[in-house]
Enzyme design. Structure first.
Site, PDB file in Angstrom:
ATOM      1  N   ASN A 209       0.851  -1.190   0.000  1.00 12.96           N
ATOM      2  CA  ASN A 209       0.000   0.000   0.000  1.00 12.96           C
ATOM      3  C   ASN A 209       0.886   1.239   0.000  1.00 12.96           C
ATOM      4  O   ASN A 209       2.113   1.128  -0.025  1.00 12.96           O
ATOM      5  CB  ASN A 209      -0.960  -0.020   1.193  1.00 12.96           C
ATOM      6  CG  ASN A 209      -0.197  -0.106   2.497  1.00 12.96           C
ATOM      7  OD1 ASN A 209       0.596   0.766   2.826  1.00 12.96           O
ATOM      8  ND2 ASN A 209      -0.419  -1.186   3.234  1.00 12.96           N
ATOM      9  N   ASP A 278      -4.135  -6.344   4.923  1.00 10.80           N
ATOM     10  CA  ASP A 278      -5.202  -7.175   5.502  1.00 10.80           C
ATOM     11  C   ASP A 278      -5.222  -8.569   4.883  1.00 10.80           C
ATOM     12  O   ASP A 278      -5.719  -9.511   5.479  1.00 10.80           O
ATOM     13  CB  ASP A 278      -6.559  -6.493   5.286  1.00 10.80           C
ATOM     14  CG  ASP A 278      -6.698  -5.242   6.137  1.00 10.80           C
ATOM     15  OD1 ASP A 278      -6.269  -5.287   7.300  1.00 10.80           O
ATOM     16  OD2 ASP A 278      -7.207  -4.215   5.631  1.00 10.80           O
ATOM     17  N   PHE A 322      -4.668   3.070  14.785  1.00 15.46           N
ATOM     18  CA  PHE A 322      -4.897   4.051  13.719  1.00 15.46           C
ATOM     19  C   PHE A 322      -6.074   3.590  12.871  1.00 15.46           C
ATOM     20  O   PHE A 322      -6.226   2.395  12.610  1.00 15.46           O
ATOM     21  CB  PHE A 322      -3.646   4.185  12.836  1.00 15.46           C
ATOM     22  CG  PHE A 322      -2.648   5.161  13.400  1.00 15.46           C
ATOM     23  CD1 PHE A 322      -1.974   4.877  14.581  1.00 15.46           C
ATOM     24  CD2 PHE A 322      -2.397   6.369  12.760  1.00 15.46           C
ATOM     25  CE1 PHE A 322      -1.066   5.777  15.117  1.00 15.46           C
ATOM     26  CE2 PHE A 322      -1.492   7.282  13.278  1.00 15.46           C
ATOM     27  CZ  PHE A 322      -0.825   6.984  14.467  1.00 15.46           C
ATOM     28  N   LYS A 336     -13.709   0.308  15.490  1.00 21.71           N
ATOM     29  CA  LYS A 336     -12.373  -0.314  15.451  1.00 21.71           C
ATOM     30  C   LYS A 336     -11.724  -0.287  16.834  1.00 21.71           C
ATOM     31  O   LYS A 336     -11.120  -1.252  17.272  1.00 21.71           O
ATOM     32  CB  LYS A 336     -11.484   0.485  14.478  1.00 21.71           C
ATOM     33  CG  LYS A 336     -10.987  -0.346  13.322  1.00 21.71           C
ATOM     34  CD  LYS A 336     -10.344   0.510  12.262  1.00 21.71           C
ATOM     35  CE  LYS A 336     -11.055   0.287  10.949  1.00 21.71           C
ATOM     36  NZ  LYS A 336     -10.402   0.940   9.822  1.00 21.71           N
ATOM     37  N   LYS A 340     -10.811  -3.696  18.698  1.00 18.85           N
ATOM     38  CA  LYS A 340      -9.393  -4.028  18.871  1.00 18.85           C
ATOM     39  C   LYS A 340      -8.879  -3.671  20.271  1.00 18.85           C
ATOM     40  O   LYS A 340      -7.689  -3.730  20.518  1.00 18.85           O
ATOM     41  CB  LYS A 340      -8.578  -3.341  17.776  1.00 18.85           C
ATOM     42  CG  LYS A 340      -9.059  -3.719  16.358  1.00 18.85           C
ATOM     43  CD  LYS A 340      -8.093  -3.331  15.274  1.00 18.85           C
ATOM     44  CE  LYS A 340      -8.655  -3.656  13.900  1.00 18.85           C
ATOM     45  NZ  LYS A 340      -7.639  -3.712  12.857  1.00 18.85           N
TER      46      LYS A 340
END
Ligand code: CTP
Length: 400
Positions: A209, A278, A322, A336, A340
């Site tokens: 990425n 991912d 993040f 998220k 997480k």
């Protein structure tokens, strides 16, 4: 970076003197006030006019005969700086400083000053290895003088070995470190991840990425400046290692997961700034895949969600995650954070001007466990890193 700071650069007589011109420019670009002082020997390599032009200040060269300086110039100059940077520092000058000798503008000013001194040695490999030099350097380090050690490589004299001046970009980082270092986090171990990951398709191709790693590197640097013991687990990148940070280079999500899992238990703070892939190819081919062998689709399998794994193992660590979102940003980031088990979420939208990958600036929103939000204006990634760590500090205090 150096707004309002007074940096006094001392140039001594070595071929690397020309590199200090670049350094002066970098300090000026970072908004410092810069003065330059030179030994007589240094003037054989670069003229004072170069430094006068770059620093926009008169150059200190002579204790007695210089029309530009007063009879107590060395005292005036010694009181002025926030830091003195000797670049290059020859074996001769280092020997003089170590023995309290003050026989020129540079050494006299250093002796008269209480400002921190950063020495950037550059010399021939045998001079560097000489026990006299090593003893002098050790003595100075023991007295609190800072060093940016030289690098190994081709030397101007044609020999190869230790002695080449450190990269000026590392010297800039060292100055930043020396000027701002605190002990606030001296008891803390901080683990930071940065950059993208490479997921190999075959020996020459990979999936990745656009992450540059800049945000994570800035966070690691700022945590070290607060006195923490910092380990930076970095995916592939083109950045200079931050000063006083241990860097562990990794390639794939799997390698990054292994390193984070290894360091997590011991750390007090984990900052997961990496843009971890991912998915990875279900199989990595051992040989290069021919164009004709590629099918219309490539099977992928999910990588380990590192943050989620360590979030489940959390035992007192403070975790920063993040979230990169382009729509329903706040709701996704909160989801998220909860999924997480993070204590702080840094949300950004790469579609906004000046934010996201590859640029030196960022625009983020910080969200804490109680869903309190703080949207920061566009600022440098270094400033963003400072604000994130301020928020970590607030969170740690609440944690008790
Ligand atoms: N992350 C991680 N391991 C992964 C993927 C992401 O630890 N395999 C971390 C990132 O470092 C970041 C956070 O998780 O701190 C958010 O990553 P992101 O990929 O945006 O989260 P996802 O849950 O995968 O959500 P999305 O559906 O938006 O991709």
């Amino acid at each position: 970076m150096f707004l309002g700071k007074n940096i006094l650069v001392g140039v001594t007589g070595g071929i690397a003197a020309y590199k200090s011109a670049y350094l002066v420019r970098e300090f000026k670009k970072a908004s410092a006030n810069v003065r330059v002082m030179m030994t007589r020997a240094a003037q054989h390599f670069v003229g004072p006019l170069t430094f006068e032009t770059l620093s926009e200040n008169k150059v200190g060269v002579d204790l007695f005969n210089d029309a530009n300086t007063s009879p107590t110039a060395h005292i005036d100059w010694a009181r002025w700086p926030d830091i003195i940077v000797i670049c290059p520092a020859t074996a001769n000058t280092i020997g003089k400083i170590a023995n309290g000798i003050a026989d020129n503008f540079v050494t006299t000013t250093i002796l008269a000053s209480t400002a921190p001194v950063l020495l950037c040695p550059a010399m021939n490999v045998e001079m560097y290895n000489n026990r006299l030099y090593q003893q002098n350097a050790e003595k100075l380090a023991g007295l609190g003088f800072h060093f940016v050690e030289p690098e190994a490589g081709d030397l101007a004299c044609g020999e190869v070995g230790m002695g080449r001046l450190a990269d000026p970009r590392d010297i800039v980082q060292a100055v930043h470190y020396c000027l701002n270092r605190s002990d606030e986090w001296s008891e803390k171990k901080v683990l930071v991840t940065a950059g993208p990951t490479h997921e190999a398709i075959d020996p020459v191709r990979y999936m990745t990425n656009k992450s540059s790693g800049k945000m994570g590197f800035a966070l690691a640097q700022e945590a070290a400046i607060r006195g923490a013991e910092v380990t930076l687990i970095a995916g592939p990148n083109n950045l200079r290692a931050p000063w006083r940070v241990k860097v562990v280079d990794v390639d794939s999500a799997e390698q990054m997961a292994a390193e984070v899992n290894k360091g997590f238990e011991e750390c007090d703070v984990l900052v997961m700034a990496a843009a971890v892939a991912d998915y990875r190819p279900a199989k990595t081919a051992k040989q290069k895949i021919k164009k004709s062998e590629f099918g219309p689709a490539m099977p992928l399998v999910p990588t380990e969600d590192i943050l989620q794994t360590v979030g489940r193992r959390k035992a007192g660590q403070f975790i920063v995650g993040f979230a990169l979102e382009t729509k329903n940003e706040i709701a996704h980031a909160i989801d998220k954070m909860q999924r997480k088990n993070c204590d702080l979420m840094v949300l950004n939208n790469p579609l906004e001007n000046g934010a996201g990958f590859e640029v030196d600036t960022n625009r983020v929103t910080l969200i804490d466990r109680n869903k309190r939000r703080q949207t920061l204006p566009l600022m440098s990634k270094q400033r963003v890193a400072q604000r994130i760590l301020d928020a970590v500090q607030t969170g740690l205090q609440k944690h008790g």
